[in-house]
Scaffold this motif. Structure first.
Motif, PDB file in Angstrom:
ATOM      1  N   GLN A  80       0.811  -1.216   0.000  1.00  0.00           N
ATOM      2  CA  GLN A  80       0.000   0.000   0.000  1.00  0.00           C
ATOM      3  C   GLN A  80       0.846   1.268   0.000  1.00  0.00           C
ATOM      4  O   GLN A  80       0.457   2.276  -0.593  1.00  0.00           O
ATOM      5  CB  GLN A  80      -0.924   0.011   1.215  1.00  0.00           C
ATOM      6  N   HIS A 137      -7.547   6.640  -1.065  1.00  0.00           N
ATOM      7  CA  HIS A 137      -8.423   5.513  -0.728  1.00  0.00           C
ATOM      8  C   HIS A 137      -9.873   5.713  -1.168  1.00  0.00           C
ATOM      9  O   HIS A 137     -10.692   4.839  -0.910  1.00  0.00           O
ATOM     10  CB  HIS A 137      -8.423   5.281   0.785  1.00  0.00           C
ATOM     11  N   CYS A 208      -7.263   1.868   8.997  1.00  0.00           N
ATOM     12  CA  CYS A 208      -6.239   1.537   7.997  1.00  0.00           C
ATOM     13  C   CYS A 208      -5.152   2.605   8.056  1.00  0.00           C
ATOM     14  O   CYS A 208      -5.429   3.800   7.908  1.00  0.00           O
ATOM     15  CB  CYS A 208      -6.858   1.479   6.605  1.00  0.00           C
ATOM     16  N   VAL A 410       1.325  -1.619   7.986  1.00  0.00           N
ATOM     17  CA  VAL A 410      -0.107  -1.819   7.763  1.00  0.00           C
ATOM     18  C   VAL A 410      -0.510  -3.101   8.466  1.00  0.00           C
ATOM     19  O   VAL A 410       0.322  -3.990   8.712  1.00  0.00           O
ATOM     20  CB  VAL A 410      -0.463  -1.924   6.269  1.00  0.00           C
ATOM     21  N   TRP A 411      -1.776  -3.210   8.818  1.00  0.00           N
ATOM     22  CA  TRP A 411      -2.294  -4.460   9.364  1.00  0.00           C
ATOM     23  C   TRP A 411      -2.336  -5.488   8.247  1.00  0.00           C
ATOM     24  O   TRP A 411      -2.698  -5.180   7.105  1.00  0.00           O
ATOM     25  CB  TRP A 411      -3.688  -4.252   9.965  1.00  0.00           C
ATOM     26  N   ASP A 414      -5.265  -5.732   6.001  1.00  0.00           N
ATOM     27  CA  ASP A 414      -5.567  -4.618   5.102  1.00  0.00           C
ATOM     28  C   ASP A 414      -4.781  -4.667   3.803  1.00  0.00           C
ATOM     29  O   ASP A 414      -4.996  -3.829   2.917  1.00  0.00           O
ATOM     30  CB  ASP A 414      -5.273  -3.278   5.797  1.00  0.00           C
ATOM     31  N   GLN A 417      -6.335  -4.417   0.280  1.00  0.00           N
ATOM     32  CA  GLN A 417      -6.935  -3.177  -0.193  1.00  0.00           C
ATOM     33  C   GLN A 417      -6.141  -2.519  -1.314  1.00  0.00           C
ATOM     34  O   GLN A 417      -6.661  -1.640  -2.007  1.00  0.00           O
ATOM     35  CB  GLN A 417      -7.083  -2.189   0.967  1.00  0.00           C
TER      36      GLN A 417
END
Length: 581
Positions: A80, A137, A208, A410-411, A414, A417
């Motif tokens: 991301q 996003h 996020c 980031v998790w 996620d 995404q």
């Protein structure tokens, strides 16, 4: 010719002579020109703008289509942070029958409010559409448009703490409050690192970590613990913004108060280009915690009873400032528990769940598919990637590219995404009356029947019923639909597929699947909202095709927002999908 076509023709024919007279004005959709149209900026015009902004104008490209960058793009396209660093890409990749990720005609890599003011004035003079991007996003496609000048704030990402912030224009003697100044290009991980990991304070941001701070706040802004700390919009103390007239304004409760109010949930990018935000920060609890578990019912009757029981349990034990995040309901009769808590010790959190755990244990028709568990960790390390890596924990993923900030994470959940292809997305706030004893079984029936069509989640942190009166008062002074104050949760029903960026190997738009699942989402939404007819929706997480969107997003605040729009952007310089005005 069918009746609908006949009616359309009958309505349009009388307008044709008028349309012919104003054709030169409506070229490119009326407000903006399109490339190739008469009046579209020449190369000399673009070069002139580039000189005015210090050479920070360029042509954005999809890095997957450029031979010079393709190899690097393929290596990092699932990251991301990498996607966010590419002005030719967006974090959300496409929305079925709505939009696709497409580079703008030019991008301004802004480094100051003056850069942006210059670009806004130039774009108005040349009738070029403006697009604003921080994190990229936007589910509604507001982060890109092929015929636009993209104002990209990514480099304006500084975060600074202030012990005693007083807004400009406040009366002498106004007490200062702990705050954080956040650049419009900052992602929430930038703010969490500076404010929480390093500063030991709490700032209300997004779940996020790569979400942009400005768009998040403009949309209203829910984090994992909003029942405890309020929305992002309600914690905004001041903002610097470039308005349609090219002015750089510092707005707050004392200066341009109506514009300031509109920025607090009035819709991302609708009133100008935010360049800096100042947020209230909060005392940081010692502990944050996580609850996980998946429980399976062995029959339809048992599933209904389980749903009713878990909703009663939420009402009686979890609908308060300590708890947030969600439960997911699935048509095969299982529920995923995905909750977070703050300010509680582990034994206190377990005690809050014990009545439900005991109830499940007393009924043989239920099985824990994934064990129920509760864990706590120091709140200061919740967004600290070093903390997780030192303990061998893998649910936080770093940005491993050389030279990038070591704290970026980031998790793991996620990661999907990056470039996601949305088939359908809907949301609805659910009123607290549904939790009453005489309605909870009706709610359970709606949940069960809707989840059989398409599974969904209740995000309890995205409804403020159960929050403190102080939190509610601050949220009441935002532009968001007042329904959020009485909503115990935001229901999100959505579905999508993997990235479909142009140039991505094996990328395939499965429109048959998208059509089928989009229909399922709409039918599930229709069944669920029979218990909450006319339910409002959350601007930042809603249907691209939202019906009566102004009422859904802003409710009784529409007329006040419209007045602010007319005052500060009378010509519609800033426009986004489903935006006010």
């Amino acid at each position: 010719m069918d009746r609908r076509t006949l009616l359309k023709t009958a309505l349009v024919l009388p307008l044709l002579p008028l349309a012919a007279k104003v054709d030169a004005f409506v070229t490119g959709g009326g407000r903006w020109l399109k490339p190739g149209a008469a009046g579209w900026p020449t190369e000399a015009d673009w070069d002139a703008l580039n000189r005015l902004v210090g050479g920070r104008l360029s042509i954005p490209k999809n890095p997957l289509l450029d031979p010079a960058t393709r190899e690097d793009a393929l290596a990092h396209i699932g990251n991301q942070f990498y996607v966010g660093d590419q002005p030719g890409l967006t974090q959300t990749g496409a929305y079925y029958n709505a939009w696709t990720s497409t580079p703008s005609a030019r991008v301004l890599t802004a480094e100051s409010a003056q850069d942006i003011a210059t670009a806004v004035t130039w774009a108005r003079q040349h009738r070029v559409r403006l697009v604003i991007r921080g994190g990229g996003h936007s589910y509604l496609g507001a982060s890109n448009a092929p015929d636009s000048l993209l104002i990209w704030t990514r480099k304006m990402n500084a975060v600074q703490l202030a012990d005693g912030f007083v807004p400009q224009g406040a009366k002498a003697g106004t007490p200062g409050v702990p705050a954080a100044h956040v650049g419009a290009g900052a992602m929430w991980i930038d703010a969490y690192h500076a404010v929480t990991t390093m500063g030991g304070r709490y700032i209300q941001g997004g779940g996020c970590t790569t979400v942009g701070c400005a768009g998040f706040t403009n949309g209203g802004g829910f984090g994992s613990l909003s029942k405890g700390f309020g929305t992002g919009a309600s914690n905004l103390l001041e903002a610097e913004i470039v308005t349609a007239d090219g002015k750089i304004r510092v707005v707050n409760a004392y200066q341009d108060p109506e514009l300031f109010w509109a920025l607090k949930g009035g819709g991302g990018g609708s009133f100008g280009v935010i360049t800096r935000l100042t947020f209230r920060t909060h005392y940081l609890p010692q502990l944050f915690g996580v609850v996980r578990g998946t429980i399976q019912a062995n029959s339809d009757e048992a599933y209904h009873a389980l749903v009713a029981q878990v909703m009663r349990h939420f009402r009686d034990h979890l609908c308060n400032p300590n708890w947030g995040e969600c439960m997911e309901f699935h048509g095969d009769g299982h529920i995923d528990l995905r909750m977070l808590f703050q300010g509680l010790a582990e034994d206190q959190a377990k005690a809050a769940w014990q009545p439900f755990v005991d109830w499940v244990a007393a009924h043989k028709e239920y099985t824990w598919k994934d064990p129920f568990w509760v864990r706590t960790l120091p709140a200061r390390h919740f967004w600290d990637i070093d903390f997780y890596q030192e303990r061998g924990l893998t649910f936080a993923v770093p940005d491993n590219r050389p030279g990038k900030p070591a704290y970026h994470m980031v998790w793991a959940g996620d990661q999907e995404q990056a470039g996601a292809y949305i088939y359908a997305y809907t949301s609805a706030w659910l009123p607290s009356r549904l939790l009453k004893d005489d309605q909870v079984d009706t709610l359970a029936t709606a949940i069960v029947e809707a989840s059989r069509i398409q599974g969904f989640a209740f995000h309890f942190n995205k409804g403020l019923y159960g929050a403190s009166e102080e939190t509610l008062a601050r949220a009441r002074d935002t532009a968001m639909n007042p329904e959020v104050l009485d909503a115990f949760a935001l229901a999100i029903i959505a579905t999508g597929g993997p990235a479909v960026f142009e140039g991505l190997p094996d990328a395939h738009r499965d429109d048959v699947k998208a059509r089928r699942e989009s229909d399922a989402v709409q039918r599930s939404y229709a069944r669920l909202t029979r218990v909450a007819p006319g339910a409002g929706a959350y601007f930042s997480e809603s249907d691209y095709f939202q019906k009566d969107y102004a009422k859904a997003y802003w409710g009784t605040n529409v007329s006040r927002l419209t007045a602010a729009k007319r005052k500060y952007d009378p010509d519609g310089t800033f426009a986004v999908r489903n935006g006010i005005g």
